[in-house]
Design a protein around this motif. Structure first.
Motif, PDB file in Angstrom:
ATOM      1  N   ALA A 262     -50.023   0.483  -1.961  1.00 21.40           N
ATOM      2  CA  ALA A 262     -48.825   0.640  -2.799  1.00 21.40           C
ATOM      3  C   ALA A 262     -48.930   1.898  -3.654  1.00 21.40           C
TER       4      ALA A 262
ATOM      5  N   ARG B 151     -50.584   4.667  -2.865  1.00 18.97           N
ATOM      6  CA  ARG B 151     -50.366   5.840  -2.017  1.00 18.97           C
ATOM      7  C   ARG B 151     -48.893   5.962  -1.642  1.00 18.97           C
ATOM      8  N   ALA B 152     -48.257   4.839  -1.335  1.00 19.28           N
ATOM      9  CA  ALA B 152     -46.836   4.874  -0.981  1.00 19.28           C
ATOM     10  C   ALA B 152     -46.011   5.380  -2.159  1.00 19.28           C
TER      11      ALA B 152
ATOM     12  N   GLN C 266     -46.136   9.053  -2.612  1.00 23.25           N
ATOM     13  CA  GLN C 266     -45.405   9.839  -1.619  1.00 23.25           C
ATOM     14  C   GLN C 266     -43.903   9.721  -1.778  1.00 23.25           C
ATOM     15  N   ASN C 267     -43.439   8.541  -2.101  1.00 21.87           N
ATOM     16  CA  ASN C 267     -41.998   8.339  -2.190  1.00 21.87           C
ATOM     17  C   ASN C 267     -41.696   7.108  -3.046  1.00 21.87           C
TER      18      ASN C 267
ATOM     19  N   ALA D 170     -39.089   6.049  -4.611  1.00 21.42           N
ATOM     20  CA  ALA D 170     -37.839   5.309  -4.389  1.00 21.42           C
ATOM     21  C   ALA D 170     -37.993   4.350  -3.216  1.00 21.42           C
ATOM     22  N   VAL D 171     -38.557   4.832  -2.112  1.00 19.63           N
ATOM     23  CA  VAL D 171     -38.707   3.957  -0.951  1.00 19.63           C
ATOM     24  C   VAL D 171     -39.772   2.883  -1.215  1.00 19.63           C
ATOM     25  N   ALA D 172     -40.823   3.225  -1.954  1.00 17.67           N
ATOM     26  CA  ALA D 172     -41.814   2.205  -2.311  1.00 17.67           C
ATOM     27  C   ALA D 172     -41.110   1.071  -3.058  1.00 17.67           C
ATOM     28  N   GLY D 173     -40.190   1.430  -3.942  1.00 16.63           N
ATOM     29  CA  GLY D 173     -39.421   0.423  -4.653  1.00 16.63           C
ATOM     30  C   GLY D 173     -38.624  -0.458  -3.703  1.00 16.63           C
ATOM     31  N   LEU D 174     -38.016   0.161  -2.699  1.00 17.83           N
ATOM     32  CA  LEU D 174     -37.254  -0.603  -1.711  1.00 17.83           C
ATOM     33  C   LEU D 174     -38.137  -1.599  -0.975  1.00 17.83           C
ATOM     34  N   MET D 175     -39.425  -1.276  -0.829  1.00 18.36           N
ATOM     35  CA  MET D 175     -40.358  -2.162  -0.139  1.00 18.36           C
ATOM     36  C   MET D 175     -40.819  -3.318  -1.042  1.00 18.36           C
ATOM     37  N   GLY D 176     -40.366  -3.292  -2.292  1.00 16.84           N
ATOM     38  CA  GLY D 176     -40.747  -4.362  -3.205  1.00 16.84           C
ATOM     39  C   GLY D 176     -41.871  -3.979  -4.159  1.00 16.84           C
ATOM     40  N   VAL D 177     -42.282  -2.727  -4.117  1.00 24.81           N
ATOM     41  CA  VAL D 177     -43.334  -2.277  -5.037  1.00 24.81           C
ATOM     42  C   VAL D 177     -42.721  -2.035  -6.408  1.00 24.81           C
ATOM     43  N   ASN D 178     -43.276  -2.667  -7.421  1.00 24.80           N
ATOM     44  CA  ASN D 178     -42.834  -2.363  -8.775  1.00 24.80           C
ATOM     45  C   ASN D 178     -43.505  -1.060  -9.203  1.00 24.80           C
TER      46      ASN D 178
ATOM     47  N   GLU E  39     -45.093  16.965  -0.846  1.00 28.81           N
ATOM     48  CA  GLU E  39     -43.649  16.747  -0.835  1.00 28.81           C
ATOM     49  C   GLU E  39     -43.314  15.551  -1.703  1.00 28.81           C
TER      50      GLU E  39
ATOM     51  N   VAL F  78     -34.684  -2.498  -8.585  1.00 27.51           N
ATOM     52  CA  VAL F  78     -34.778  -2.135  -7.172  1.00 27.51           C
ATOM     53  C   VAL F  78     -35.796  -2.989  -6.409  1.00 27.51           C
ATOM     54  N   HIS F  79     -36.977  -3.181  -6.995  1.00 30.74           N
ATOM     55  CA  HIS F  79     -38.042  -3.825  -6.223  1.00 30.74           C
ATOM     56  C   HIS F  79     -37.834  -5.314  -6.005  1.00 30.74           C
TER      57      HIS F  79
ATOM     58  N   VAL G 177     -35.718  -6.635  -1.922  1.00 30.92           N
ATOM     59  CA  VAL G 177     -36.258  -6.905  -0.599  1.00 30.92           C
ATOM     60  C   VAL G 177     -36.637  -8.379  -0.455  1.00 30.92           C
TER      61      VAL G 177
ATOM     62  N   PHE H 133     -43.373   6.828   4.953  1.00 33.68           N
ATOM     63  CA  PHE H 133     -44.427   7.403   4.113  1.00 33.68           C
ATOM     64  C   PHE H 133     -45.275   8.292   5.007  1.00 33.68           C
TER      65      PHE H 133
ATOM     66  N   PHE I 102     -44.615  -5.768   2.295  1.00 31.43           N
ATOM     67  CA  PHE I 102     -45.360  -5.719   1.029  1.00 31.43           C
ATOM     68  C   PHE I 102     -45.150  -6.971   0.170  1.00 31.43           C
TER      69      PHE I 102
END
Ligand SMILES: Nc1ncnc2c1ncn2[C@@H]1O[C@H](COP(=O)(O)OP(=O)(O)O)[C@@H](O)[C@H]1O
Ligand SMILES: [Mg+2]
Lengths: 308, 236
Positions: A175, A177-178, A181-182, A184-192, A306, B72-73, B76, B90, B104
């Motif tokens: 989480a 590392r994600a 890198q990104n 916003a997308v980490a958030g979409l995956m459920g990462v706070n 990036e 947001v989180h 999902v 990623f 996740f």
């Protein structure tokens, strides 16, 4: 001066730089920010440890020296972790979407605040680190190293291996590392994302606390201004290795320690006695300047990462 | 009750109004497409649905709950997944790590491992490259990875933002087949596309968006044969 001796000294110094450099690089990796208050966290780790040791001694606690230091660390680490957590919440989170310069300024401001806070609490004088740890020397091919220094090197290595495994192999590490890198997308995956950022500061501060105690124990003293120089050197180490890259912080830290130590050992010979070993500090900054000019991405760094 | 019900939604970036009061609804099990030219406000609409952008006004109800105030989180785990425009893989995580990021929020490692295998069956290319960094994949492979990652999230409502963008026709074909397959497995889908013809062909219903407003809507077959759509979006 014996070459091997300088290498050994450099390894001790370098493993401490590496621990602190990890704190800089983790935070940079996740939010593209240099946490200049990190050196201060290291200093406070040392100071709190010495204070707790004093309290224990006054209370008549009489345990083996290593156990005493360990007990004091059990206080200093959480204190520094809380400090790291607070620093992010107070100085950086409100500026998450501000121009890059803004958090840099709060970082420097916070660093000054913490330094002065330390002066208020601990004064301006050197504070001795109580002689609790074994300073007996071991001989290795004619060079000498203390038991404490051997412990410092191996403890630092163990901690760094542990951290790298955590980042590479665990869900939290993934989480982190994600998020780097990104976000916003980490958030979409459920990462706070906020939690991950807080965790990054907390872990970095914990490593900083341990490193601070290592410095104090190795030099038998601590000082409310020590965070500035050690922080700047560890930052140099992180840049040398490639900021944002964990392996780079380790390599950069150890390399910088060795460069500094060799430089201090031989600067007298090189300048015909004009400059003495107390000019040790110039090497770190020469390295910083050379890296920034010739290889800003560092030894292991990629081109500027990036960001989404 | 609709799975998703959007009413009078307005979204602005500073002074720029990107979405100007749209209504749309999606029923359980439907495959609905939202088509429109570049800059119409499609991406903004999707981002608002998952909390990446806060609406200026209007309501969004998903599964009966107001979701304009959820972070947001949390989406999902409520079954709402977005495959963002440009895929959003990623790039310095491996293919398999990317898939695991999709799961996740879940805590059922055995099921996750089984579903990763299932995704590999669906996309053998990903299996061959499971240890490779996602940034080294081709655009089509990255899109497959992004869809695979979304499958791992077990969505009830899957939002796809231009999955065919920048891909070779043969890959686009494959991507649309996968969209249909996911839909047939019972997942509700909102598909945003500029490739209006293909999108309308696979969908049950469609909406047409122009400069922040919904200008047409109806069964996909009707839109496909309407003169206005043909003229503006199908180049006929
Ligand atoms: N982050 C942003 N800041 C300011 N304006 C934006 C931003 N994102 C999109 N816009 C503007 O909002 C409008 C809609 O954009 P978008 O939702 O991306 O459209 P589409 O996905 O249909 O191409 C465009 O005019 C675009 O320039
Ligand atoms: Mg778009």
């Amino acid at each position: 001066m014996d070459f091997l001796q300088q290498i050994l000294n450099g390894l001790v110094l370098g493993s401490i730089y590496a621990l602190i450099a990890l704190g800089y690089t983790m935070v940079y990796g996740i939010m593209g920010l240099i946490n200049f208050a990190h050196g201060e966290v290291t200093m406070i780790g040392a100071m709190v440890t010495i204070t707790v040791l004093g309290v224990l001694a006054n209370a008549g606690v009489d345990l083996p020296g290593a156990v005493m230091v360990l007990l004091a660390l059990m206080v200093a680490i959480p204190v520094c972790m809380l400090l790291g957590f607070t620093i992010e919440r107070v100085a950086y989170r409100p500026l998450r979407n501000a121009p890059r310069l803004a958090p840099l300024i709060t970082a420097i401001g916070l660093s000054i605040v913490l330094q002065n806070l330390a002066i208020l609490i601990w004064g301006r004088n050197y504070i001795p680190f109580p002689p609790l740890l074994p300073h007996d020397s071991v001989n290795i091919f004619g060079a000498s190293i203390t038991v404490l220094q051997v412990v410092i090197i191996f403890l630092a290595i163990a901690i760094m291996v542990g951290l790298l495994l955590m980042v590479e192999k665990t869900k939290l590490g993934r989480a982190m590392r994600a998020t780097s890198q990104n976000p916003a997308v980490a958030g979409l995956m459920g990462v706070n994302v906020n939690t991950v950022i807080s965790m990054t500061f907390v872990i970095g501060a914990g490593l900083g606390a341990i490193a601070g105690v290592m410095v104090a124990a190795n030099y038998d003293q601590a000082h409310s201004h020590m965070g500035f120089l050690i922080g700047l050197k560890a930052f140099t180490a992180a840049v040398l290795g490639g900021i944002g890259n964990l392996g780079g912080a380790v390599v950069g830290g150890i390399l910088l320690g060795v460069i500094e130590s060799l430089g201090a050992g031989y600067i007298g010979d090189l300048t015909g006695g004009f400059l003495g070993s107390h000019y040790q500090d110039i090497f770190a900054f020469m390295v910083l300047i050379l890296v920034l000019v010739f290889r800003p991405s560092g030894l292991l760094g990629e081109r500027v990462a990036e960001r989404a | 009750m609709s799975l998703l019900e959007v009413k009078k939604l307005e979204v602005a970036y500073g002074g720029i109004q990107a979405v100007k009061g749209i209504d749309l609804h999606i029923e359980q099990g439907e495959l609905v497409t939202l088509i429109g030219a570049n800059g119409a406000g499609k991406t903004t609409t999707l981002k608002t649905l998952v909390g990446l952008v806060k609406p200026k006004s209007g309501s969004i109800s998903y599964d009966g709950n107001d979701c304009t105030k959820i972070p947001v989180h949390h989406f999902v785990s409520k079954g709402l997944s977005l495959v963002p425009e440009g895929r959003g893989v990623f790039s310095r995580l491996t293919v398999e790590e990317n898939l695991r990021m999709g799961a996740f929020y879940r805590n059922d490692p055995n099921a996750i491992n089984a579903e990763i295998e299932h995704v590999y069956e669906l996309f053998p290319r990903l299996k061959e490259r499971y240890k490779q960094l996602a940034g080294t994949l081709s655009g089509g492979e990255q899109q497959m990875l992004a869809m695979g990652r979304a499958i791992l999230a077990k969505p009830k409502l899957l939002l796809l933002d231009e999955p065919s963008m920048g891909l070779a026709p043969i890959i686009v074909q494959k991507i649309f087949e996968i969209v249909k397959m996911i839909s047939q497995q019972g997942v509700t889908i909102l598909l945003v596309e500029q490739n209006a013809k293909l999108a309308l062909e696979v969908s049950d219903r469609g909406y047409v968006m122009e400069s922040g407003k919904i200008t047409m809507s109806g069964p996909a077959q009707e839109l496909l044969h309407s003169d206005a759509v043909k003229k503006a979006y199908l180049g006929e």
